[in-house]
Design a protein around this motif. Structure first.
Motif, short mmCIF file in Angstrom:
data_model
loop_
_atom_site.label_atom_id
_atom_site.label_comp_id
_atom_site.label_asym_id
_atom_site.label_seq_id
_atom_site.Cartn_x
_atom_site.Cartn_y
_atom_site.Cartn_z
N LYS A 100 0.83 -1.21 0.00
CA LYS A 100 0.00 0.00 0.00
C LYS A 100 0.87 1.26 0.00
CE LYS A 100 -4.17 1.83 2.18
NZ LYS A 100 -5.17 1.62 3.25
N THR A 101 0.47 2.24 -0.80
CA THR A 101 1.21 3.49 -0.90
C THR A 101 0.66 4.51 0.09
OG1 THR A 101 -0.26 4.51 -2.53
CG2 THR A 101 1.46 3.04 -3.36
N LEU A 102 1.39 5.60 0.26
CA LEU A 102 0.93 6.66 1.16
C LEU A 102 -0.36 7.30 0.67
CD1 LEU A 102 4.33 8.44 1.97
CD2 LEU A 102 3.03 6.85 3.42
N ALA A 103 -0.58 7.24 -0.64
CA ALA A 103 -1.79 7.82 -1.21
C ALA A 103 -2.97 6.85 -1.16
CB ALA A 103 -1.54 8.23 -2.65
N GLY A 104 -2.73 5.66 -0.64
CA GLY A 104 -3.81 4.70 -0.49
C GLY A 104 -3.95 3.68 -1.60
N GLY A 105 -3.05 3.72 -2.58
CA GLY A 105 -3.10 2.75 -3.66
C GLY A 105 -2.30 1.50 -3.33
N TYR A 106 -2.49 0.47 -4.13
CA TYR A 106 -1.75 -0.78 -3.97
C TYR A 106 -0.90 -1.00 -5.22
CZ TYR A 106 -4.64 -1.85 0.06
OH TYR A 106 -5.26 -1.82 1.28
N GLN A 107 0.40 -1.11 -5.04
CA GLN A 107 1.33 -1.29 -6.14
C GLN A 107 1.44 -2.78 -6.48
OE1 GLN A 107 4.47 0.99 -4.02
NE2 GLN A 107 4.63 2.16 -5.92
N LEU A 108 0.66 -3.21 -7.45
CA LEU A 108 0.59 -4.63 -7.75
C LEU A 108 1.88 -5.17 -8.37
CD1 LEU A 108 -3.06 -4.97 -9.10
CD2 LEU A 108 -2.20 -5.32 -6.77
N ASP A 109 2.65 -4.32 -9.06
CA ASP A 109 3.91 -4.81 -9.62
C ASP A 109 4.92 -5.12 -8.52
OD1 ASP A 109 4.04 -2.11 -9.05
OD2 ASP A 109 4.88 -1.52 -10.98
N SER B 230 8.23 -7.69 -19.37
CA SER B 230 6.95 -7.20 -19.85
C SER B 230 6.44 -5.97 -19.11
CB SER B 230 5.89 -8.30 -19.78
OG SER B 230 6.30 -9.39 -20.54
N LYS B 231 7.33 -5.20 -18.53
CA LYS B 231 6.93 -3.92 -17.98
C LYS B 231 6.66 -2.99 -19.16
CE LYS B 231 6.16 -0.64 -15.06
NZ LYS B 231 5.01 -0.67 -14.16
N VAL B 232 5.49 -2.41 -19.22
CA VAL B 232 5.08 -1.62 -20.36
C VAL B 232 4.71 -0.22 -19.90
CG1 VAL B 232 3.38 -1.43 -22.22
CG2 VAL B 232 4.32 -3.65 -21.60
N SER B 233 5.11 0.78 -20.66
CA SER B 233 4.94 2.17 -20.22
C SER B 233 3.49 2.54 -19.98
CB SER B 233 5.54 3.11 -21.27
OG SER B 233 4.91 2.95 -22.52
N LYS B 234 2.56 1.97 -20.75
CA LYS B 234 1.16 2.35 -20.61
C LYS B 234 0.43 1.53 -19.55
CE LYS B 234 0.52 4.18 -25.28
NZ LYS B 234 0.25 5.54 -24.84
N ASP B 235 1.08 0.52 -19.02
CA ASP B 235 0.45 -0.26 -17.96
C ASP B 235 0.57 0.47 -16.63
OD1 ASP B 235 -0.37 -2.33 -19.53
OD2 ASP B 235 1.38 -3.58 -19.17
N ILE B 236 -0.54 0.66 -15.96
CA ILE B 236 -0.55 1.30 -14.66
C ILE B 236 -0.91 0.23 -13.64
CG2 ILE B 236 -1.57 3.12 -13.26
CD1 ILE B 236 -2.35 4.51 -15.90
N PHE B 237 0.06 -0.18 -12.85
CA PHE B 237 -0.14 -1.31 -11.94
C PHE B 237 -0.60 -0.89 -10.54
CE2 PHE B 237 2.90 -3.30 -14.98
CZ PHE B 237 2.08 -4.35 -15.37
N THR B 238 -0.72 0.40 -10.27
CA THR B 238 -1.23 0.85 -8.97
C THR B 238 -2.74 1.00 -9.05
OG1 THR B 238 0.81 2.01 -8.42
CG2 THR B 238 -1.16 2.65 -7.21
N ILE B 239 -3.44 0.35 -8.12
CA ILE B 239 -4.89 0.44 -8.09
C ILE B 239 -5.35 1.07 -6.78
CG2 ILE B 239 -5.15 -1.59 -9.57
CD1 ILE B 239 -5.95 -3.16 -7.01
N TYR B 240 -6.56 1.58 -6.77
CA TYR B 240 -7.15 2.18 -5.56
C TYR B 240 -8.45 1.47 -5.27
CZ TYR B 240 -3.64 5.78 -6.23
OH TYR B 240 -2.44 6.43 -6.38
N MET B 241 -8.63 1.12 -4.00
CA MET B 241 -9.83 0.38 -3.62
C MET B 241 -10.63 1.16 -2.59
SD MET B 241 -8.34 -3.51 -3.48
CE MET B 241 -7.04 -3.14 -2.32
#
Length: 229
Positions: A147-156, A218-229
């Motif tokens: 979990k990030t300070l902003a409340g997201g989860y860094q799935l990568d 397979s890290k891709v520039s347009k992939d955003i792996f941080t999600i917010y729940m």
């Protein structure tokens, strides 16, 4: 040996694999599969069956929904599994449909000669391969640490942590698990409902992320792996 770990969230699904078992898109050198759609992917775990994979690709269309893809996958793989008397090939179909994330786990049952199907929705962690029940427990614990300070989860970063745990565990018990313990490199893929102006999953340009291990592919520039729940 292959390990697949997925996480389903409100608007999509994420998957990490320890080998390039997420199905290749036909006629390309890109080993990531969109199963000919930009919303749904498919991964295999267990004994690879290239003929079944090619049969599946030849039948799926970009307009197919998840249920049709699941049925097509069953009809494509089942004859080959029966013919070759294979007991350990499973499939994970993941992504989003109409903005809702899903993961379908097709678990081959050699006794009944058919697939057991398990469907997962938002908030679910799915694991296949080595020690799936133990992996889910570890993955759940490590998700909280991503979990990030902003409340997201860094799935990568979550994927890197859980796979590193599995790699270390299987390396120490390679004699028990066979000659091919889980190992790096690992691959990541996410399908999510995002503004198409900013995210087009069918245009995937690999761009290394210096903050992640070089053993993550397979890290891709347009992939955003941080999600917010």
């Amino acid at each position: 040996m292959t390990a697949l770990i997925g996480y389903c969230f409100d608007g999509g699904a994420f998957l990490v694999a320890d080998t390039t078992r997420i199905v290749n898109h036909p006629n390309t050198s890109n080993y990531w599969a969109h199963v000919q759609t930009d919303k749904i992917g498919l991964a295999t775990c267990g004994t690879p069956i290239d003929e079944a994979r090619l049969a599946l690709h030849s039948q799926i269309r970009s307009t197919d929904g998840v249920q049709k893809i699941v049925n097509t996958a069953i009809n494509s793989y089942r004859p080959f599994l029966l013919k070759n008397n294979i007991a350990d090939t499973n499939l994970l179909i993941f992504g989003h449909e109409k903005g809702t994330g899903f993961i379908s786990h097709l678990d081959w049952n050699s006794v009944s000669s058919n697939f057991n199907i398990f469907n997962y929705s938002s908030g679910s962690i799915v694991a296949d391969g080595i020690l799936p029940s133990d992996t889910i427990k570890s993955a759940d614990s490590l998700l909280k640490k991503s979990k990030t300070l902003a409340g997201g989860y860094q799935l990568d970063f979550w994927a890197q942590s859980i796979m590193n745990t599995l790699v270390n565990h299987t390396a120490s018990r390679s004699n028990s698990f066979g000659v091919n313990p889980i190992g790096f490199p690992i691959d990541l893929m996410i399908f999510r409902e995002i503004d198409k102006k900013n995210y087009q999953s069918y245009k995937r340009i690999p761009v290394p992320n210096p903050n992640l291990s070089t053993m993550i592919q397979s890290k891709v520039s347009k992939d955003i792996f941080t999600i917010y729940m």
